[in-house]
Design a protein around this motif. Structure first.
Motif, PDB file in Angstrom:
ATOM      1  N   ALA A 190     -61.425  12.418  12.192  1.00  0.00           N
ATOM      2  CA  ALA A 190     -62.359  11.315  12.430  1.00  0.00           C
ATOM      3  C   ALA A 190     -61.611  10.007  12.627  1.00  0.00           C
ATOM      4  CB  ALA A 190     -63.334  11.180  11.261  1.00  0.00           C
ATOM      5  N   GLY A 191     -60.516   9.830  11.912  1.00  0.00           N
ATOM      6  CA  GLY A 191     -59.760   8.589  12.031  1.00  0.00           C
ATOM      7  C   GLY A 191     -58.409   8.692  11.356  1.00  0.00           C
ATOM      8  N   VAL A 192     -57.494   7.836  11.801  1.00  0.00           N
ATOM      9  CA  VAL A 192     -56.145   7.784  11.236  1.00  0.00           C
ATOM     10  C   VAL A 192     -55.800   6.326  10.979  1.00  0.00           C
ATOM     11  CG1 VAL A 192     -53.694   8.298  11.619  1.00  0.00           C
ATOM     12  CG2 VAL A 192     -55.437   9.825  12.556  1.00  0.00           C
ATOM     13  N   GLY A 193     -55.364   6.040   9.758  1.00  0.00           N
ATOM     14  CA  GLY A 193     -54.877   4.711   9.412  1.00  0.00           C
ATOM     15  C   GLY A 193     -53.397   4.798   9.096  1.00  0.00           C
ATOM     16  N   SER A 240     -57.808   6.786  20.923  1.00  0.00           N
ATOM     17  CA  SER A 240     -57.059   5.603  20.489  1.00  0.00           C
ATOM     18  C   SER A 240     -57.932   4.637  19.696  1.00  0.00           C
ATOM     19  CB  SER A 240     -56.441   4.896  21.695  1.00  0.00           C
ATOM     20  OG  SER A 240     -57.457   4.498  22.603  1.00  0.00           O
ATOM     21  N   ASN A 241     -59.241   4.679  19.895  1.00  0.00           N
ATOM     22  CA  ASN A 241     -60.141   3.816  19.137  1.00  0.00           C
ATOM     23  C   ASN A 241     -60.338   4.299  17.701  1.00  0.00           C
ATOM     24  OD1 ASN A 241     -61.573   6.088  20.080  1.00  0.00           O
ATOM     25  ND2 ASN A 241     -63.524   5.010  19.906  1.00  0.00           N
ATOM     26  N   ARG A 242     -59.784   5.464  17.363  1.00  0.00           N
ATOM     27  CA  ARG A 242     -59.899   6.016  16.012  1.00  0.00           C
ATOM     28  C   ARG A 242     -58.578   5.939  15.254  1.00  0.00           C
ATOM     29  NH1 ARG A 242     -64.286  10.123  15.233  1.00  0.00           N
ATOM     30  NH2 ARG A 242     -65.805   9.635  16.837  1.00  0.00           N
ATOM     31  N   ILE A 243     -57.628   5.195  15.812  1.00  0.00           N
ATOM     32  CA  ILE A 243     -56.323   5.034  15.172  1.00  0.00           C
ATOM     33  C   ILE A 243     -56.098   3.551  14.921  1.00  0.00           C
ATOM     34  CG2 ILE A 243     -53.839   5.398  15.400  1.00  0.00           C
ATOM     35  CD1 ILE A 243     -54.545   7.601  17.504  1.00  0.00           C
ATOM     36  N   PHE A 244     -55.813   3.208  13.657  1.00  0.00           N
ATOM     37  CA  PHE A 244     -55.547   1.812  13.320  1.00  0.00           C
ATOM     38  C   PHE A 244     -54.164   1.733  12.709  1.00  0.00           C
ATOM     39  CE2 PHE A 244     -55.460  -1.826  10.467  1.00  0.00           C
ATOM     40  CZ  PHE A 244     -55.844  -2.830  11.342  1.00  0.00           C
ATOM     41  N   ILE A 245     -53.379   0.783  13.211  1.00  0.00           N
ATOM     42  CA  ILE A 245     -52.012   0.606  12.738  1.00  0.00           C
ATOM     43  C   ILE A 245     -51.819  -0.856  12.365  1.00  0.00           C
ATOM     44  CG2 ILE A 245     -49.565   0.772  13.349  1.00  0.00           C
ATOM     45  CD1 ILE A 245     -50.423   3.013  15.309  1.00  0.00           C
ATOM     46  N   VAL A 280     -50.028   2.431   7.955  1.00  0.00           N
ATOM     47  CA  VAL A 280     -49.424   1.178   7.514  1.00  0.00           C
ATOM     48  C   VAL A 280     -47.928   1.417   7.524  1.00  0.00           C
ATOM     49  CG1 VAL A 280     -49.225  -0.489   5.640  1.00  0.00           C
ATOM     50  CG2 VAL A 280     -51.409   0.676   6.041  1.00  0.00           C
ATOM     51  N   CYS A 281     -47.191   0.540   8.219  1.00  0.00           N
ATOM     52  CA  CYS A 281     -45.746   0.759   8.317  1.00  0.00           C
ATOM     53  C   CYS A 281     -45.020  -0.531   8.652  1.00  0.00           C
ATOM     54  CB  CYS A 281     -45.437   1.806   9.379  1.00  0.00           C
ATOM     55  SG  CYS A 281     -45.954   1.354  11.042  1.00  0.00           S
ATOM     56  N   THR A 282     -43.749  -0.534   8.337  1.00  0.00           N
ATOM     57  CA  THR A 282     -42.878  -1.603   8.794  1.00  0.00           C
ATOM     58  C   THR A 282     -42.724  -1.418  10.297  1.00  0.00           C
ATOM     59  OG1 THR A 282     -41.703  -1.564   6.694  1.00  0.00           O
ATOM     60  CG2 THR A 282     -40.590  -2.647   8.543  1.00  0.00           C
ATOM     61  N   GLY A 283     -42.956  -2.474  11.049  1.00  0.00           N
ATOM     62  CA  GLY A 283     -42.926  -2.398  12.501  1.00  0.00           C
ATOM     63  C   GLY A 283     -44.322  -2.302  13.103  1.00  0.00           C
ATOM     64  N   GLY A 284     -45.327  -2.053  12.257  1.00  0.00           N
ATOM     65  CA  GLY A 284     -46.692  -1.890  12.737  1.00  0.00           C
ATOM     66  C   GLY A 284     -47.329  -3.166  13.265  1.00  0.00           C
ATOM     67  N   GLY A 285     -46.705  -4.321  13.012  1.00  0.00           N
ATOM     68  CA  GLY A 285     -47.232  -5.581  13.526  1.00  0.00           C
ATOM     69  C   GLY A 285     -46.782  -5.881  14.942  1.00  0.00           C
ATOM     70  N   ASP A 286     -45.757  -5.191  15.401  1.00  0.00           N
ATOM     71  CA  ASP A 286     -45.233  -5.375  16.752  1.00  0.00           C
ATOM     72  C   ASP A 286     -46.137  -4.632  17.734  1.00  0.00           C
ATOM     73  OD1 ASP A 286     -43.607  -4.262  19.114  1.00  0.00           O
ATOM     74  OD2 ASP A 286     -42.249  -5.799  18.314  1.00  0.00           O
ATOM     75  N   GLU A 287     -46.663  -5.325  18.736  1.00  0.00           N
ATOM     76  CA  GLU A 287     -47.611  -4.717  19.680  1.00  0.00           C
ATOM     77  C   GLU A 287     -47.031  -3.530  20.436  1.00  0.00           C
ATOM     78  OE1 GLU A 287     -50.969  -5.107  20.189  1.00  0.00           O
ATOM     79  OE2 GLU A 287     -50.773  -6.299  18.361  1.00  0.00           O
ATOM     80  N   ASN A 317     -41.023   3.023   6.329  1.00  0.00           N
ATOM     81  CA  ASN A 317     -41.967   2.856   5.217  1.00  0.00           C
ATOM     82  C   ASN A 317     -43.400   3.179   5.643  1.00  0.00           C
ATOM     83  OD1 ASN A 317     -39.840   1.959   3.557  1.00  0.00           O
ATOM     84  ND2 ASN A 317     -40.076  -0.115   4.373  1.00  0.00           N
ATOM     85  N   VAL A 318     -43.599   4.373   6.159  1.00  0.00           N
ATOM     86  CA  VAL A 318     -44.882   4.775   6.731  1.00  0.00           C
ATOM     87  C   VAL A 318     -45.807   5.346   5.656  1.00  0.00           C
ATOM     88  CG1 VAL A 318     -46.017   6.254   8.437  1.00  0.00           C
ATOM     89  CG2 VAL A 318     -43.758   5.287   8.923  1.00  0.00           C
ATOM     90  N   THR A 319     -47.048   4.883   5.667  1.00  0.00           N
ATOM     91  CA  THR A 319     -48.120   5.456   4.850  1.00  0.00           C
ATOM     92  C   THR A 319     -49.245   5.832   5.812  1.00  0.00           C
ATOM     93  OG1 THR A 319     -47.545   3.994   3.006  1.00  0.00           O
ATOM     94  CG2 THR A 319     -49.717   5.043   2.939  1.00  0.00           C
ATOM     95  N   VAL A 320     -49.783   7.042   5.643  1.00  0.00           N
ATOM     96  CA  VAL A 320     -50.817   7.541   6.560  1.00  0.00           C
ATOM     97  C   VAL A 320     -52.039   7.994   5.767  1.00  0.00           C
ATOM     98  CG1 VAL A 320     -51.382   9.291   8.299  1.00  0.00           C
ATOM     99  CG2 VAL A 320     -49.088   8.307   8.230  1.00  0.00           C
TER     100      VAL A 320
END
Length: 157
Positions: A117-120, A147-152, A122-129, A72-75
């Motif tokens: 510039a950045g990537v966001g 890596s500082n420009r990617i948020f998951i 949201v996905c199932t599994g995105g809470g697991d470190e 269930n990935v949204t980018v």
């Protein structure tokens, strides 16, 4: 020196090479100019940027979806600036043009794509470190984004 003297001093082989080079340059301009689809105000540029963003989002979504534990990935991708064109210049640094008068146009050597510039994500599994770290490393390596420009984050349940 007039044109007749200039061409008169050239060997037949050099004349044919010059003619072939001019024809190749003209053909290259026709192929890479986009057919003159740009309109005033840059609206074509904007739609090109939007299309490029959507393409990147789709590719990143597909890449992330292939990772075990991710679904269930949204980018969302944001870009820095727009496309940049690099033009041919002569020895004096002046742009090389083809055509004359109102039909003259500069010779484009290449078009550089905007940087991410950045990537966001949201996905199932995105809470697991562990998954989050793998996705950050994957997107960073594949697209050259820090890596500082990617948020998951985890999506809604």
């Amino acid at each position: 020196m007039n044109v007749k003297d200039f061409f008169g001093k050239m060997s037949p082989t050099a004349r044919w090479l010059l003619i072939a080079a001019v024809l190749a340059l003209g053909l290259g301009l026709l192929l890479f100019s986009g057919g003159g689809e740009r309109s005033a105000g840059g609206s074509s540029e904007l739609s090109e940027i939007e299309k490029y963003e959507r393409e990147l989002e789709g590719r990143i979504k597909e890449l992330c979806s292939s990772v075990r534990g991710v679904s269930n990935v949204t980018v969302a991708v944001t870009l820095e600036g727009g496309f940049e064109y690099v033009y041919a210049t002569d020895e004096k640094g002046k742009p090389v043009t083809v055509g004359s008068g109102s039909s003259a146009s500069a010779v484009i050597l290449r078009r550089e794509t905007p940087k991410i510039a950045g990537v966001g994500i949201v996905c199932t599994g995105g809470g697991d470190e562990n998954i989050k770290n793998r996705l950050i490393s994957l997107v960073s390596a594949a697209y050259g984004v820090g890596s500082n420009r990617i948020f998951i984050t985890e999506g809604k349940k």
